[in-house]
Design an enzyme around this catalytic site. Structure first.
Site, PDB file in Angstrom:
ATOM      1  N   LEU A 191       0.856  -1.416   0.055  1.00  0.00           N
ATOM      2  CA  LEU A 191      -0.148   0.180  -0.263  1.00  0.00           C
ATOM      3  C   LEU A 191       0.910   1.370   0.058  1.00  0.00           C
ATOM      4  CD1 LEU A 191      -3.140  -0.813   2.111  1.00  0.00           C
ATOM      5  CD2 LEU A 191      -3.058  -1.120  -0.409  1.00  0.00           C
TER       6      LEU A 191
ATOM      7  N   THR B  75       7.820  -5.550 -18.210  1.00  0.00           N
ATOM      8  CA  THR B  75       7.559  -4.369 -19.308  1.00  0.00           C
ATOM      9  C   THR B  75       8.175  -4.340 -20.533  1.00  0.00           C
ATOM     10  OG1 THR B  75       7.426  -1.987 -19.186  1.00  0.00           O
ATOM     11  CG2 THR B  75       9.124  -2.799 -18.008  1.00  0.00           C
ATOM     12  N   ASP B  76       7.853  -3.841 -21.544  1.00  0.00           N
ATOM     13  CA  ASP B  76       8.385  -3.824 -22.708  1.00  0.00           C
ATOM     14  C   ASP B  76       9.312  -2.754 -22.707  1.00  0.00           C
ATOM     15  OD1 ASP B  76       6.705  -1.438 -22.755  1.00  0.00           O
ATOM     16  OD2 ASP B  76       5.746  -1.715 -24.667  1.00  0.00           O
ATOM     17  N   GLU B  77       9.498  -1.901 -21.631  1.00  0.00           N
ATOM     18  CA  GLU B  77      10.485  -0.924 -21.598  1.00  0.00           C
ATOM     19  C   GLU B  77      11.932  -1.369 -21.330  1.00  0.00           C
ATOM     20  OE1 GLU B  77       9.057   2.583 -19.236  1.00  0.00           O
ATOM     21  OE2 GLU B  77       7.010   1.960 -19.565  1.00  0.00           O
TER      22      GLU B  77
ATOM     23  N   TYR C 110      13.701   3.267 -13.750  1.00  0.00           N
ATOM     24  CA  TYR C 110      12.426   2.145 -13.748  1.00  0.00           C
ATOM     25  C   TYR C 110      12.527   0.898 -14.713  1.00  0.00           C
ATOM     26  CZ  TYR C 110       8.087   0.145 -15.281  1.00  0.00           C
ATOM     27  OH  TYR C 110       7.104  -0.978 -15.623  1.00  0.00           O
ATOM     28  N   SER C 111      12.841   1.332 -16.022  1.00  0.00           N
ATOM     29  CA  SER C 111      13.275   0.215 -16.825  1.00  0.00           C
ATOM     30  C   SER C 111      14.475  -0.628 -16.571  1.00  0.00           C
ATOM     31  CB  SER C 111      13.117   0.508 -18.573  1.00  0.00           C
ATOM     32  OG  SER C 111      14.197   1.433 -18.517  1.00  0.00           O
TER      33      SER C 111
ATOM     34  N   LYS D 228      13.387  -2.917 -13.710  1.00  0.00           N
ATOM     35  CA  LYS D 228      12.681  -4.195 -14.099  1.00  0.00           C
ATOM     36  C   LYS D 228      13.500  -4.957 -15.040  1.00  0.00           C
ATOM     37  CE  LYS D 228       8.541  -4.561 -13.803  1.00  0.00           C
ATOM     38  NZ  LYS D 228       7.893  -5.231 -12.864  1.00  0.00           N
TER      39      LYS D 228
ATOM     40  N   TYR E 239       4.416  16.092 -23.094  1.00  0.00           N
ATOM     41  CA  TYR E 239       5.997  16.262 -22.655  1.00  0.00           C
ATOM     42  C   TYR E 239       6.532  16.320 -24.428  1.00  0.00           C
ATOM     43  CZ  TYR E 239       5.541  14.029 -18.229  1.00  0.00           C
ATOM     44  OH  TYR E 239       5.233  13.800 -17.049  1.00  0.00           O
TER      45      TYR E 239
ATOM     46  N   HIS F 207      13.776  10.449 -22.757  1.00  0.00           N
ATOM     47  CA  HIS F 207      12.350  10.063 -23.080  1.00  0.00           C
ATOM     48  C   HIS F 207      12.311   9.012 -24.204  1.00  0.00           C
ATOM     49  CE1 HIS F 207       7.895  11.395 -23.787  1.00  0.00           C
ATOM     50  NE2 HIS F 207       7.919  10.196 -23.481  1.00  0.00           N
TER      51      HIS F 207
HETATM   52  P1  NAD Z   1       0.882   0.209  -9.820  1.00  0.00           P
HETATM   53  O1  NAD Z   1       2.185   1.246  -9.485  1.00  0.00           O
HETATM   54  O2  NAD Z   1      -0.212   0.721  -9.995  1.00  0.00           O
HETATM   55  O3  NAD Z   1       0.862  -0.699  -8.701  1.00  0.00           O
HETATM   56  C1  NAD Z   1       1.981  -1.254  -7.873  1.00  0.00           C
HETATM   57  C2  NAD Z   1       1.510  -1.907  -6.650  1.00  0.00           C
HETATM   58  O4  NAD Z   1       2.811  -2.563  -5.904  1.00  0.00           O
HETATM   59  C3  NAD Z   1       0.926  -1.013  -5.726  1.00  0.00           C
HETATM   60  O5  NAD Z   1      -0.443  -1.450  -5.232  1.00  0.00           O
HETATM   61  C4  NAD Z   1       1.996  -1.019  -4.599  1.00  0.00           C
HETATM   62  O6  NAD Z   1       1.321  -0.693  -3.421  1.00  0.00           O
HETATM   63  C5  NAD Z   1       2.468  -2.527  -4.657  1.00  0.00           C
HETATM   64  N1  NAD Z   1       3.890  -2.247  -4.034  1.00  0.00           N
HETATM   65  C6  NAD Z   1       4.987  -1.448  -4.418  1.00  0.00           C
HETATM   66  N2  NAD Z   1       6.030  -1.890  -3.708  1.00  0.00           N
HETATM   67  C7  NAD Z   1       5.694  -2.883  -3.054  1.00  0.00           C
HETATM   68  C8  NAD Z   1       6.589  -3.810  -2.119  1.00  0.00           C
HETATM   69  N3  NAD Z   1       7.655  -3.366  -1.799  1.00  0.00           N
HETATM   70  N4  NAD Z   1       5.952  -4.935  -1.690  1.00  0.00           N
HETATM   71  C9  NAD Z   1       4.630  -5.157  -1.987  1.00  0.00           C
HETATM   72  N5  NAD Z   1       3.828  -4.137  -2.764  1.00  0.00           N
HETATM   73  C10 NAD Z   1       4.348  -3.323  -3.091  1.00  0.00           C
HETATM   74  O7  NAD Z   1       1.659  -0.800 -11.098  1.00  0.00           O
HETATM   75  P2  NAD Z   1       0.826  -1.301 -12.018  1.00  0.00           P
HETATM   76  O8  NAD Z   1       0.791  -0.256 -13.208  1.00  0.00           O
HETATM   77  O9  NAD Z   1      -0.185  -2.175 -11.738  1.00  0.00           O
HETATM   78  O10 NAD Z   1       1.690  -2.296 -12.561  1.00  0.00           O
HETATM   79  C11 NAD Z   1       1.873  -3.871 -12.178  1.00  0.00           C
HETATM   80  C12 NAD Z   1       3.034  -4.357 -12.733  1.00  0.00           C
HETATM   81  O11 NAD Z   1       2.989  -4.383 -14.201  1.00  0.00           O
HETATM   82  C13 NAD Z   1       4.422  -3.696 -12.372  1.00  0.00           C
HETATM   83  O12 NAD Z   1       5.380  -4.914 -12.129  1.00  0.00           O
HETATM   84  C14 NAD Z   1       4.694  -2.899 -13.681  1.00  0.00           C
HETATM   85  O13 NAD Z   1       6.189  -2.860 -13.812  1.00  0.00           O
HETATM   86  C15 NAD Z   1       4.390  -3.789 -14.639  1.00  0.00           C
HETATM   87  N6  NAD Z   1       4.026  -2.989 -15.956  1.00  0.00           N
HETATM   88  C16 NAD Z   1       2.917  -2.000 -15.872  1.00  0.00           C
HETATM   89  C17 NAD Z   1       2.626  -1.296 -17.030  1.00  0.00           C
HETATM   90  C18 NAD Z   1       1.649  -0.354 -16.930  1.00  0.00           C
HETATM   91  O14 NAD Z   1       1.196   0.357 -18.244  1.00  0.00           O
HETATM   92  N7  NAD Z   1       0.655   0.219 -15.835  1.00  0.00           N
HETATM   93  C19 NAD Z   1       3.079  -1.928 -18.123  1.00  0.00           C
HETATM   94  C20 NAD Z   1       4.268  -2.902 -18.488  1.00  0.00           C
HETATM   95  C21 NAD Z   1       4.458  -3.436 -17.102  1.00  0.00           C
HETATM   96  P1  TYD Z   2       3.043   7.216 -18.895  1.00  0.00           P
HETATM   97  O1  TYD Z   2       1.724   6.905 -18.893  1.00  0.00           O
HETATM   98  O2  TYD Z   2       3.834   7.628 -17.747  1.00  0.00           O
HETATM   99  O3  TYD Z   2       3.859   5.658 -19.227  1.00  0.00           O
HETATM  100  P2  TYD Z   2       5.325   5.253 -19.819  1.00  0.00           P
HETATM  101  O4  TYD Z   2       6.240   6.201 -19.299  1.00  0.00           O
HETATM  102  O5  TYD Z   2       5.603   4.112 -18.887  1.00  0.00           O
HETATM  103  O6  TYD Z   2       5.158   4.991 -21.286  1.00  0.00           O
HETATM  104  O7  TYD Z   2       3.548   7.982 -20.233  1.00  0.00           O
HETATM  105  C1  TYD Z   2       2.971   7.585 -21.552  1.00  0.00           C
HETATM  106  C2  TYD Z   2       3.658   8.635 -22.539  1.00  0.00           C
HETATM  107  O8  TYD Z   2       3.013   9.918 -22.239  1.00  0.00           O
HETATM  108  C3  TYD Z   2       5.022   8.574 -22.499  1.00  0.00           C
HETATM  109  O9  TYD Z   2       5.652   9.062 -23.514  1.00  0.00           O
HETATM  110  C4  TYD Z   2       5.145  10.024 -21.551  1.00  0.00           C
HETATM  111  C5  TYD Z   2       4.002  10.605 -22.153  1.00  0.00           C
HETATM  112  N1  TYD Z   2       3.265  11.785 -20.986  1.00  0.00           N
HETATM  113  C6  TYD Z   2       3.141  12.934 -21.314  1.00  0.00           C
HETATM  114  O10 TYD Z   2       3.528  13.671 -22.484  1.00  0.00           O
HETATM  115  N2  TYD Z   2       2.409  13.902 -20.235  1.00  0.00           N
HETATM  116  C7  TYD Z   2       2.319  13.435 -19.215  1.00  0.00           C
HETATM  117  O11 TYD Z   2       1.840  14.265 -18.383  1.00  0.00           O
HETATM  118  C8  TYD Z   2       2.686  11.964 -18.624  1.00  0.00           C
HETATM  119  C9  TYD Z   2       2.484  11.452 -17.392  1.00  0.00           C
HETATM  120  C10 TYD Z   2       3.145  11.175 -19.850  1.00  0.00           C
END
Ligand code: NAD
Ligand code: TYD
Length: 352
Positions: free
Chosen positions: A34, A133-135, A159-160, A163, A216, A294
């Site tokens: 949380l 992630t694809d990143e 971040y990437s 991961k 951005y 970026h």
């Molecule tokens: P999110 O940030 O919405 O949720 C992450 C959750 O993990 C939160 O509920 C947080 O409380 C919990 N958390 C963080 N640190 C923790 C810890 N140390 N122990 C236990 N819980 C912890 O993320 P999301 O968007 O739901 O992403 C979920 C997974 O999918 C991640 O591994 C992310 O890298 C991957 N992912 C997300 C996206 C995307 O577009 N959102 C894309 C590719 C991969």
């Molecule tokens: P984001 O949702 O942060 O995902 P990621 O960086 O993991 O791809 O951003 C998606 C795209 O949008 C990314 O190219 C950054 C851009 N972006 C903006 O242009 N403005 C914003 O305020 C945010 C949050 C993201």
């Protein structure tokens, strides 16, 4: 049981709800720290469901993870827990190393020890599913082919990079210890319960609140948008049928430039919730300083998971984004709950 980590976050909560929507599904132990991104309101509909056990805690806490594994004897672990926001990783990478790398390491070690003690049948059935992630593959030019599972890892953000490190640990635990893992690398998700620090929910909420829509750089960066419900169905397939030690790319076949995503959201809002002055929401678009480092383009080649496991996304971007905008319009109470003081602090730090 299955153990889900990070199940109060965006994708993890969608997955938990989806999983338990099946009356025959195994129960879920949901371990989540949380952080600012975790939200129990996402799981409110499970309050009376005895198949869902929520535990607040850290994947990096060895005693806690070991005791949960001992007590609940899960058949699988699905690891969603992570710090997930690129912009936050630029401001403060330490948490990303702590959770995404060290936390995943701890989870792997606890799980391996638990798995080693299982009987042969339970050992064979056990799965550790790592959600990535694809990143990790870095950035594509406009003409490069989409990422396949054999692309080199070239992460560019804290971040990437964190991961990518976790993916390498997961891979090594399979090769070295025979620990039964599968990894999925997905593209950008969108849909219900998405925390409004990410592009799509941020733009929807800012538009409705009469605020600027920050883009951005030149807004021509491309992401491959995956509806979260499709991602959940892909994880279920890979968990059930994926080959051990393999990685599967999960994508939406929906490459869009950021500026086009924002304009699409504006036009849906013009139709569903017109501005009181009758002007289009695109008037709120503003171009702001670019994100450092970026990545220009991400695109997923999701043919392997289709060929081997028969999975394809059901949602097109046009239908998924409409559902998503409608969900935010229908859920003002959820929104009220997430736009807390700490969220406002983040907005002023990032966009002032
Ligand atoms: P999110 O940030 O919405 O949720 C992450 C959750 O993990 C939160 O509920 C947080 O409380 C919990 N958390 C963080 N640190 C923790 C810890 N140390 N122990 C236990 N819980 C912890 O993320 P999301 O968007 O739901 O992403 C979920 C997974 O999918 C991640 O591994 C992310 O890298 C991957 N992912 C997300 C996206 C995307 O577009 N959102 C894309 C590719 C991969
Ligand atoms: P984001 O949702 O942060 O995902 P990621 O960086 O993991 O791809 O951003 C998606 C795209 O949008 C990314 O190219 C950054 C851009 N972006 C903006 O242009 N403005 C914003 O305020 C945010 C949050 C993201």
């Amino acid at each position: 049981m299955i153990l889900i980590t990070g199940g109060a976050g965006f994708i993890g909560s969608n997955f938990t709800l989806d999983w338990l929507a099946n009356p025959d599904a195994e129960g879920v132990v949901n371990l989540d720290k949380l952080t600012y991104a975790g939200n129990l309101a996402n799981l409110a509909s499970l309050k009376e469901d005895s198949r869902h056990i929520f535990v607040r805690g850290d994947i990096g806490d060895k005693e806690l993870v070991a005791s949960l594994l001992k007590e609940y004897q899960p058949r699988a672990i699905v690891n969603f827990a992570a710090e997930s926001h690129v912009d936050r990783s630029i401001h403060g990478p330490a948490e990303f190393v702590a959770t995404n790398i060290v936390g995943t390491f701890n989870l792997l070690e606890c799980a391996r020890e638990y798995w080693s003690g299982l009987d042969e049948a339970a050992k064979q059935a056990f799965r550790f599913h790592h959600v990535s992630t694809d990143e990790v593959y870095g950035s594509l030019s406009a003409t490069d082919p989409a990422f396949t599972e054999t692309n080199a890892y070239e992460p560019n953000s804290p971040y990437s990079a964190s991961k990518a490190a976790s993916d390498h640990l997961v891979r090594a635990w399979f090769h070295t210890y025979g620990f039964p893992v599968v990894t999925t690398n997905c593209s950008n998700n969108y849909g219900p319960y998405h925390f409004p620090e990410k592009l799509i929910p941020l733009v929807i909420l800012n538009a409705l609140n009469g605020k600027l829509l920050p883009i951005y750089g030149d807004g021509q960066q491309i992401r491959d948008w995956l509806y979260v419900g499709d991602h959940c169905s892909a994880i279920r397939e890979v968990l059930a049928k994926g080959k051990l030690g393999e990685t599967y790319n999960i994508g939406g076949w929906n490459e869009k430039a950021n500026i086009d995503v924002v304009k699409t959201i504006c036009s849906i809002l013009d139709e569903l919730k017109p501005r009181v002055d009758g002007k289009p929401y695109t008037e709120q678009i503003t171009f702001v300083k670019d994100r450092p480092g970026h990545d220009r383009r991400y695109a997923i080649d999701a043919r392997k998971v289709e060929r081997e496991l028969g999975w394809r996304p059901a949602e097109k971007f046009d239908t998924g984004i409409r559902k998503t905008v409608q969900w935010y319009l229908d859920n003002p109470v959820w929104i009220e709950g997430v736009v807390s003081g700490s969220y406002r602090d983040w907005l002023s730090k990032q966009y002032s």
